[in-house]
Design a protein around this motif. Structure first.
Motif, PDB file in Angstrom:
ATOM      1  N   PRO A   1      44.831   2.789  12.417  1.00  0.00           N
ATOM      2  CA  PRO A   1      44.667   1.467  11.799  1.00  0.00           C
ATOM      3  C   PRO A   1      43.195   1.129  11.575  1.00  0.00           C
ATOM      4  CG  PRO A   1      45.150   1.232  14.140  1.00  0.00           C
ATOM      5  CD  PRO A   1      45.260   2.705  13.818  1.00  0.00           C
ATOM      6  N   LEU A   2      42.939   0.402  10.515  1.00  0.00           N
ATOM      7  CA  LEU A   2      41.616  -0.157  10.262  1.00  0.00           C
ATOM      8  C   LEU A   2      41.699  -1.673  10.319  1.00  0.00           C
ATOM      9  CD1 LEU A   2      38.639   0.303   9.499  1.00  0.00           C
ATOM     10  CD2 LEU A   2      39.330   0.138   7.095  1.00  0.00           C
ATOM     11  N   ALA A   3      42.537  -2.254   9.465  1.00  0.00           N
ATOM     12  CA  ALA A   3      42.810  -3.696   9.494  1.00  0.00           C
ATOM     13  C   ALA A   3      44.312  -3.849   9.281  1.00  0.00           C
ATOM     14  CB  ALA A   3      42.010  -4.420   8.421  1.00  0.00           C
TER      15      ALA A   3
ATOM     16  N   ALA B   1      38.367 -11.212   6.839  1.00  0.00           N
ATOM     17  CA  ALA B   1      39.512 -10.837   7.666  1.00  0.00           C
ATOM     18  C   ALA B   1      39.464  -9.361   8.035  1.00  0.00           C
ATOM     19  CB  ALA B   1      40.807 -11.158   6.932  1.00  0.00           C
ATOM     20  N   MET B   2      39.027  -8.538   7.110  1.00  0.00           N
ATOM     21  CA  MET B   2      38.933  -7.103   7.368  1.00  0.00           C
ATOM     22  C   MET B   2      37.921  -6.834   8.478  1.00  0.00           C
ATOM     23  SD  MET B   2      38.364  -4.188   4.476  1.00  0.00           S
ATOM     24  CE  MET B   2      38.261  -2.445   4.853  1.00  0.00           C
ATOM     25  N   ASP B   3      36.761  -7.465   8.401  1.00  0.00           N
ATOM     26  CA  ASP B   3      35.755  -7.277   9.449  1.00  0.00           C
ATOM     27  C   ASP B   3      36.281  -7.750  10.802  1.00  0.00           C
ATOM     28  OD1 ASP B   3      33.946  -6.214   7.661  1.00  0.00           O
ATOM     29  OD2 ASP B   3      32.782  -8.055   7.434  1.00  0.00           O
ATOM     30  N   TYR B   4      36.983  -8.859  10.814  1.00  0.00           N
ATOM     31  CA  TYR B   4      37.524  -9.397  12.059  1.00  0.00           C
ATOM     32  C   TYR B   4      38.465  -8.386  12.712  1.00  0.00           C
ATOM     33  CZ  TYR B   4      40.098 -12.594  15.167  1.00  0.00           C
ATOM     34  OH  TYR B   4      40.682 -13.200  16.259  1.00  0.00           O
ATOM     35  N   GLU B   5      39.353  -7.793  11.916  1.00  0.00           N
ATOM     36  CA  GLU B   5      40.309  -6.844  12.479  1.00  0.00           C
ATOM     37  C   GLU B   5      39.628  -5.543  12.890  1.00  0.00           C
ATOM     38  OE1 GLU B   5      44.004  -6.460  10.335  1.00  0.00           O
ATOM     39  OE2 GLU B   5      43.979  -8.585   9.755  1.00  0.00           O
ATOM     40  N   VAL B   6      38.595  -5.135  12.152  1.00  0.00           N
ATOM     41  CA  VAL B   6      37.835  -3.942  12.526  1.00  0.00           C
ATOM     42  C   VAL B   6      37.143  -4.132  13.871  1.00  0.00           C
ATOM     43  CG1 VAL B   6      35.787  -2.574  11.912  1.00  0.00           C
ATOM     44  CG2 VAL B   6      37.538  -3.044  10.197  1.00  0.00           C
ATOM     45  N   SER B   7      36.778  -5.358  14.198  1.00  0.00           N
ATOM     46  CA  SER B   7      36.119  -5.601  15.482  1.00  0.00           C
ATOM     47  C   SER B   7      37.062  -5.366  16.660  1.00  0.00           C
ATOM     48  CB  SER B   7      35.544  -7.029  15.531  1.00  0.00           C
ATOM     49  OG  SER B   7      36.562  -8.010  15.667  1.00  0.00           O
ATOM     50  N   PHE B   8      38.363  -5.241  16.378  1.00  0.00           N
ATOM     51  CA  PHE B   8      39.338  -4.863  17.405  1.00  0.00           C
ATOM     52  C   PHE B   8      39.700  -3.381  17.306  1.00  0.00           C
ATOM     53  CE2 PHE B   8      39.971  -9.438  16.969  1.00  0.00           C
ATOM     54  CZ  PHE B   8      39.967  -9.847  18.298  1.00  0.00           C
ATOM     55  N   THR B   9      40.009  -2.907  16.107  1.00  0.00           N
ATOM     56  CA  THR B   9      40.436  -1.511  15.974  1.00  0.00           C
ATOM     57  C   THR B   9      39.299  -0.537  16.278  1.00  0.00           C
ATOM     58  OG1 THR B   9      39.964  -1.477  13.584  1.00  0.00           O
ATOM     59  CG2 THR B   9      42.206  -2.083  14.261  1.00  0.00           C
ATOM     60  N   GLY B  10      38.062  -0.965  16.095  1.00  0.00           N
ATOM     61  CA  GLY B  10      36.918  -0.104  16.368  1.00  0.00           C
ATOM     62  C   GLY B  10      36.269  -0.332  17.719  1.00  0.00           C
ATOM     63  N   LEU B  11      36.863  -1.185  18.542  1.00  0.00           N
ATOM     64  CA  LEU B  11      36.212  -1.601  19.789  1.00  0.00           C
ATOM     65  C   LEU B  11      35.993  -0.427  20.740  1.00  0.00           C
ATOM     66  CD1 LEU B  11      35.106  -3.932  21.478  1.00  0.00           C
ATOM     67  CD2 LEU B  11      37.432  -4.360  22.300  1.00  0.00           C
TER      68      LEU B  11
END
Length: 424
Positions: free
Chosen positions: A193-195, A289-299
């Motif tokens: 997943p990315l976002a 929104a994409m950046d927000y979700e990346v901050s979780f999937t890339g954590l």
């Protein structure tokens, strides 16, 4: 039968294998020969399973894809080949099982030839792939290798993913069909997943009917296989310049305008469609929104492997950590409303068309181009198809993007097939 089976479309190859005029071994060898000739220059592949594919081609599994070699984006898990997600962090990583889409291809008789290059985690940091039409230009991203492999006739079809413009843009730059279905239409199980609220699985092929056929198998959605559709149907097309029209170069604007005129002369009912003002801000909402979700999937990766994450990925990750949950929720609400607004805006037409990208593939391999013409449609989750057929001033492909209502994929495929037939 053609002297170069690797140039056959997916459906033509499947038909030839089914009726006995082409063997899977001959098709595979033709593809491998083309790869041997071109891969050092194009760089579409992370890995090719020559031995495994050759063994399968001798006795292919029966099914609708029997004996057909297919490329799998390196964001998608394969149990028998490493899956690196475009990142050095995962070099040699061996998933415990195939992604659902890979299992479907194998069960349908398809031969998983190898893993195609992805940008890092399907975001902006490019891999090694060059555009097969001009090796000094980007193939686009993030489905870089899949688009290049299909365009350069390494395989008749490949899988890609899109979270912003990662199928449509490389399809436009490389001159192939790229189909991003409605959100949720194809299974994401086993895909990094990315976002997640905007990740899509899709396909890259050389014809629209190929794309619909492959997607119909992947999603168990027979309505997407449009081979039996009426040849008499002519779409009502809305020419939608979108709020991003000024981002297209003047040549692309002229090419799209001329294409619309040509489709009208071929019988299509053409009308101009203007989107409401809310769509002007939707692209920025998508990025937030994409950046927000990346901050979780890339954590995990940023936390545990900070030195192996690119500066581009870290920049978007850091930006996402600054986004508030309230702003993120507002952005998602904006996307949901846009889907309904788009349905209303399209009440007089079957599909919209607009640019797939600002222009030809840019020079250089350090970036993959601007997804400005893809963001609003991806965030709304509506079906999009790149139809090749136009040529820019540097003799590079320029695509036409065909967009439809959410869930109206069969009609979008039918319209895109008609457009492909009448665009050239």
């Amino acid at each position: 039968m053609t002297a170069n089976p690797n140039t056959l479309s997916l459906l033509d190859a499947a038909r030839a294998i089914s009726d006995g005029t082409l063997s899977s071994e001959t098709l595979l060898q033709s593809c491998l020969d083309r790869i041997s000739d071109r891969e050092d220059s194009v760089g579409a592949w992370m890995q090719i399973d020559r031995d495994g594919a050759t063994s399968l081609a001798k006795h292919p599994v029966p099914g609708p894809l029997s004996g057909i070699p297919i490329g799998i984006k390196d964001l998608i898990d394969t149990v028998d080949m490493p899956t690196g997600y475009g990142s050095p962090i995962y070099t040699g990583h061996r998933p415990a099982q195939d992604a659902a889409c890979v299992s479907i291809i194998r069960n349908a008789g398809g031969i998983v030839l190898g893993k195609t290059v992805s940008t890092e985690f399907a975001y902006f940091q490019p891999g090694k792939t060059a555009n097969p039409h001009d090796l000094n230009r980007t193939p686009g991203g993030s489905s870089s290798g899949s688009a290049a492999a299909v365009a350069d006739c390494h395989v008749p079809a490949a899988l890609g993913t899109q979270t912003a413009g990662s199928i449509i843009r490389p399809a436009s730059f490389c001159g192939v069909v790229g189909y991003k279905p409605s959100y949720g239409y194809l299974p994401l199980t086993g895909i990094r997943p990315l976002a997640p609220s905007m990740d899509h699985l899709g396909v890259l092929t050389r014809t629209v009917k190929d794309a619909g056929f492959l997607a119909s198998l992947l999603g168990r959605r027979p309505e997407l296989d449009i081979r039996s559709s009426s040849n008499d149907w002519v779409p009502k097309i809305g020419f939608c310049q979108t709020p991003q029209w000024d981002h297209a170069d003047t040549t692309t604007q002229s090419l799209l305008t001329n294409a619309v005129e040509k489709l009208g002369k071929s019988g299509a009912n053409i009308r101009d469609i203007n989107l409401s003002a809310s769509f002007a801000a939707l692209a920025d909402a998508h990025g937030l929104a994409m950046d927000y979700e990346v901050s979780f999937t890339g954590l995990f990766d940023v936390t545990n492997h900070p030195d192996q994450v690119s500066a581009k990925f870290r920049e978007r990750f850091d930006a996402g950590q600054q986004v508030s949950s309230r702003d993120y929720d507002d952005a998602l609400g904006q996307a949901q409303r846009s889907r309904a607004e788009l349905r209303n805006a399209m009440n007089t037409c079957d599909v919209l068309i607009c640019p797939s990208a600002p222009g030809e593939a840019p020079l250089g391999l350090n970036a993959t181009g601007d997804p400005v013409f893809n963001r609003i449609w991806t965030f709304a989750g509506v079906p999009c198809i790149n139809v090749p057929g136009l040529t820019g001033p540097n003799n590079m492909p320029v695509g036409v993007q065909v967009i439809g209502r959410f869930g109206d994929d069969a009609r979008v495929l039918q319209a895109a097939a008609w457009i492909q037939d009448h665009l050239v």
